[in-house]
Design an enzyme around this catalytic site. Structure first.
Site, short mmCIF file in Angstrom:
data_model
loop_
_atom_site.label_atom_id
_atom_site.label_comp_id
_atom_site.label_asym_id
_atom_site.label_seq_id
_atom_site.Cartn_x
_atom_site.Cartn_y
_atom_site.Cartn_z
N GLY A 11 -75.73 -59.32 -23.14
CA GLY A 11 -76.27 -60.68 -23.19
C GLY A 11 -77.79 -60.65 -23.26
N ALA A 22 -93.97 -53.99 -24.90
CA ALA A 22 -94.63 -53.00 -24.05
C ALA A 22 -94.24 -51.58 -24.47
CB ALA A 22 -94.23 -53.24 -22.58
N ILE A 23 -92.97 -51.40 -24.79
CA ILE A 23 -92.49 -50.06 -25.18
C ILE A 23 -93.18 -49.60 -26.46
CG2 ILE A 23 -90.43 -48.82 -26.03
CD1 ILE A 23 -88.89 -50.76 -23.94
N ARG A 72 -72.20 -57.06 -28.96
CA ARG A 72 -71.19 -56.36 -28.16
C ARG A 72 -70.55 -55.38 -29.14
NH1 ARG A 72 -72.17 -58.84 -22.98
NH2 ARG A 72 -72.55 -61.00 -23.41
N CYS A 73 -70.46 -54.13 -28.78
CA CYS A 73 -69.92 -53.12 -29.71
C CYS A 73 -68.85 -52.31 -29.00
CB CYS A 73 -71.07 -52.23 -30.20
SG CYS A 73 -70.52 -50.84 -31.19
N ASP A 103 -75.22 -54.14 -17.13
CA ASP A 103 -74.46 -52.97 -16.66
C ASP A 103 -73.68 -52.29 -17.77
OD1 ASP A 103 -72.72 -55.08 -16.81
OD2 ASP A 103 -71.66 -54.61 -14.96
N THR A 125 -81.13 -58.58 -17.84
CA THR A 125 -79.98 -59.49 -17.75
C THR A 125 -80.34 -60.62 -16.79
OG1 THR A 125 -77.71 -59.76 -16.93
CG2 THR A 125 -78.93 -57.92 -16.02
N ILE A 126 -79.87 -61.81 -17.09
CA ILE A 126 -80.21 -62.94 -16.20
C ILE A 126 -79.47 -62.86 -14.87
CG2 ILE A 126 -80.79 -64.49 -18.11
CD1 ILE A 126 -78.09 -65.93 -17.54
N ASP A 127 -78.43 -62.03 -14.80
CA ASP A 127 -77.54 -62.03 -13.63
C ASP A 127 -78.13 -61.39 -12.37
OD1 ASP A 127 -75.61 -63.26 -15.13
OD2 ASP A 127 -74.68 -61.38 -15.76
N ASP A 129 -77.89 -58.33 -11.40
CA ASP A 129 -76.78 -57.60 -10.78
C ASP A 129 -76.84 -56.09 -11.03
OD1 ASP A 129 -76.32 -57.65 -13.49
OD2 ASP A 129 -74.21 -58.20 -13.35
N ARG A 171 -70.71 -64.21 -13.04
CA ARG A 171 -69.29 -63.88 -12.87
C ARG A 171 -69.06 -63.08 -11.59
NH1 ARG A 171 -68.43 -61.60 -18.65
NH2 ARG A 171 -70.65 -61.76 -18.40
N GLY A 185 -82.35 -77.30 -2.92
CA GLY A 185 -81.85 -78.07 -1.77
C GLY A 185 -80.40 -78.50 -1.91
N ARG A 243 -69.21 -85.80 -10.34
CA ARG A 243 -69.57 -85.55 -11.74
C ARG A 243 -69.80 -84.05 -11.85
NH1 ARG A 243 -67.96 -89.78 -11.84
NH2 ARG A 243 -68.72 -91.71 -12.78
N ARG A 252 -79.66 -68.93 -20.66
CA ARG A 252 -80.09 -67.65 -21.25
C ARG A 252 -81.39 -67.77 -22.05
NH1 ARG A 252 -76.66 -63.47 -21.08
NH2 ARG A 252 -74.44 -63.89 -21.12
P1 ATP Z 1 -74.70 -58.71 -19.52
O1 ATP Z 1 -74.54 -58.25 -18.10
O2 ATP Z 1 -75.90 -59.57 -19.71
O3 ATP Z 1 -73.43 -59.27 -20.10
P2 ATP Z 1 -74.17 -56.07 -20.49
O4 ATP Z 1 -75.08 -54.99 -20.94
O5 ATP Z 1 -73.42 -55.82 -19.23
O6 ATP Z 1 -75.02 -57.40 -20.41
P3 ATP Z 1 -71.73 -55.69 -22.03
O7 ATP Z 1 -71.12 -56.51 -23.10
O8 ATP Z 1 -70.92 -55.38 -20.84
O9 ATP Z 1 -73.12 -56.40 -21.65
O10 ATP Z 1 -72.17 -54.28 -22.66
C1 ATP Z 1 -72.98 -54.24 -23.82
C2 ATP Z 1 -72.55 -53.13 -24.73
O11 ATP Z 1 -72.74 -51.86 -24.07
C3 ATP Z 1 -71.08 -53.11 -25.15
O12 ATP Z 1 -70.79 -54.02 -26.19
C4 ATP Z 1 -70.91 -51.67 -25.59
O13 ATP Z 1 -71.45 -51.47 -26.88
C5 ATP Z 1 -71.78 -50.91 -24.57
N1 ATP Z 1 -70.94 -50.42 -23.46
C6 ATP Z 1 -70.39 -51.14 -22.46
N2 ATP Z 1 -69.65 -50.36 -21.63
C7 ATP Z 1 -69.70 -49.11 -22.14
C8 ATP Z 1 -69.13 -47.86 -21.77
N3 ATP Z 1 -68.34 -47.73 -20.69
N4 ATP Z 1 -69.42 -46.78 -22.53
C9 ATP Z 1 -70.22 -46.88 -23.61
N5 ATP Z 1 -70.77 -48.05 -24.02
C10 ATP Z 1 -70.53 -49.14 -23.31
#
Ligand code: ATP
Length: 319
Positions: A11, A22-23, A72-73, A103, A125-127, A129, A171, A185, A243, A252
């Protein structure tokens, strides 16, 4: 190290652009070439990689989202996908990779590290976490976006003497709900880390109404229940019409706060320093105002703990 890559994954979060900037600039300052990998890990598989210059990251520090785009891949979760990604990095002569994300993205970076490729995780990430850091890039901006909405909803809640249920993102992590609830508040804050007691929530609302309170605001993290489902349960218990407002994806977007821009700049720069020192397999973070780094392979053995004191305080102040 002469060539490094950077990607954003999962996300998007406000401040990712400031981290990319920066990178790139820190690298160029030290004579290192930087390559942008577009659309997260899928860009590693398809070879969607372009060299970034100083000007490529101009005029982005104040923009939300990510100029490198995210995706997402699923393929990258497989050994085959990871191998393809590794081949692609080697083909481009890239010697280290900075992964900005949550994560899931860290797990992708971890997989590459285990294959022997130096990766650095930057928490975006905004979470809020991710273990290994007190704050993630994007959390402060999302929190302020939610707070702005809570303040606005409070105006109408007071005018119409209504109870509002506001559903926010989170979540597994209740930090957005907790911080926005405390700052705004709210009468009740429901987070995934803590069980909630419907009787207690109902009692608070009812005693508030008795002493002439004109409104009530309940903040529910999406991991607890949907706002609509919670409102229904509350109605069953109290007969109270509420409501419901679901803030959704506005959380986001938007201009990153100064805090997120500074955090992103510091963490992005540290990621480059680690690669320059040949220290791959690290995750950067901030603790007590200091930039720190921890072992990427072990970062998920730690638990990101919610702030119990903050939760207790929110309970005490919302009587
Ligand atoms: P957010 O917490 O904001 O949703 P995120 O990084 O946790 O962000 P994910 O969709 O969980 O979002 O992961 C992003 C991408 O990281 C996945 O689409 C995938 O390409 C890769 N990825 C996730 N888990 C694994 C894993 N166990 N091994 C390898 N690649 C991974």
């Amino acid at each position: 190290m002469r060539k490094i890559g950077v990607l954003t994954s999962g996300g998007d979060a406000p401040g990712m652009n400031a981290a990319i900037r920066a990178i790139v600039r820190k690298s160029i300052y030290h004579g290192i070439e930087t390559y942008g990998v577009y659309q997260g890990f899928s860009g590693l598989i398809t070879g969607n990689i372009k060299k970034l210059e100083i000007g490529s990251v101009g005029d982005i520090i104040h923009r939300g989202g990510t100029m490198l785009q995210s995706a997402r891949c699923e393929e990258f979760k497989t050994k085959d996908g990871q191998k393809q990604g590794l081949d692609c990095l080697n083909k481009h002569g890239i010697e280290g990779l900075v992964v900005i994300g949550g994560d899931g993205s860290y797990h992708g970076a971890k997989a590459l590290t285990e294959l022997g490729f130096p990766c650095i995780g930057v928490p975006g990430t905004i979470d809020n976490d991710i273990p290994g850091t007190q704050y993630t890039i994007g959390f402060d901006t999302a929190l302020n976006t939610v707070l702005d909405a809570v303040d606005k909803i409070r105006d109408t809640a007071t005018s119409h003497e209504r109870t509002f249920v506001i559903e926010v993102m989170g979540r597994d992590s209740g930090d957005i709900a907790l911080w926005a609830g405390l700052a705004g508040g709210a009468e009740s804050i429901l987070i995934p880390e803590e069980p909630h007691d419907m009787e207690d929530i109902a009692d608070r609302i009812e005693s508030g109404l008795k002493r002439g309170k004109k409104h009530s605001i309940i903040i529910v993290a999406e991991g607890v229940a949907s706002g609509a489902a919670f409102a229904e349960k509350l109605k069953e218990r109290t007969g109270l019409e509420t409501r419901v407002s679901v803030l959704g994806h506005i959380q986001r977007g938007g201009t990153p706060t100064a805090f997120d821009r500074v955090l992103a700049s510091r963490l992005g720069a540290r990621a480059v320093e680690l690669l320059m020192d040949e220290k791959g397999g690290r995750a950067v973070g901030i603790k007590n105002e200091e930039v720190v780094d921890t072992d990427l392979l072990e970062v998920f053995e730690q638990q990101k703990h919610m702030n119990d004191d903050l939760y207790q305080l929110s309970q005490e102040l919302s009587i």
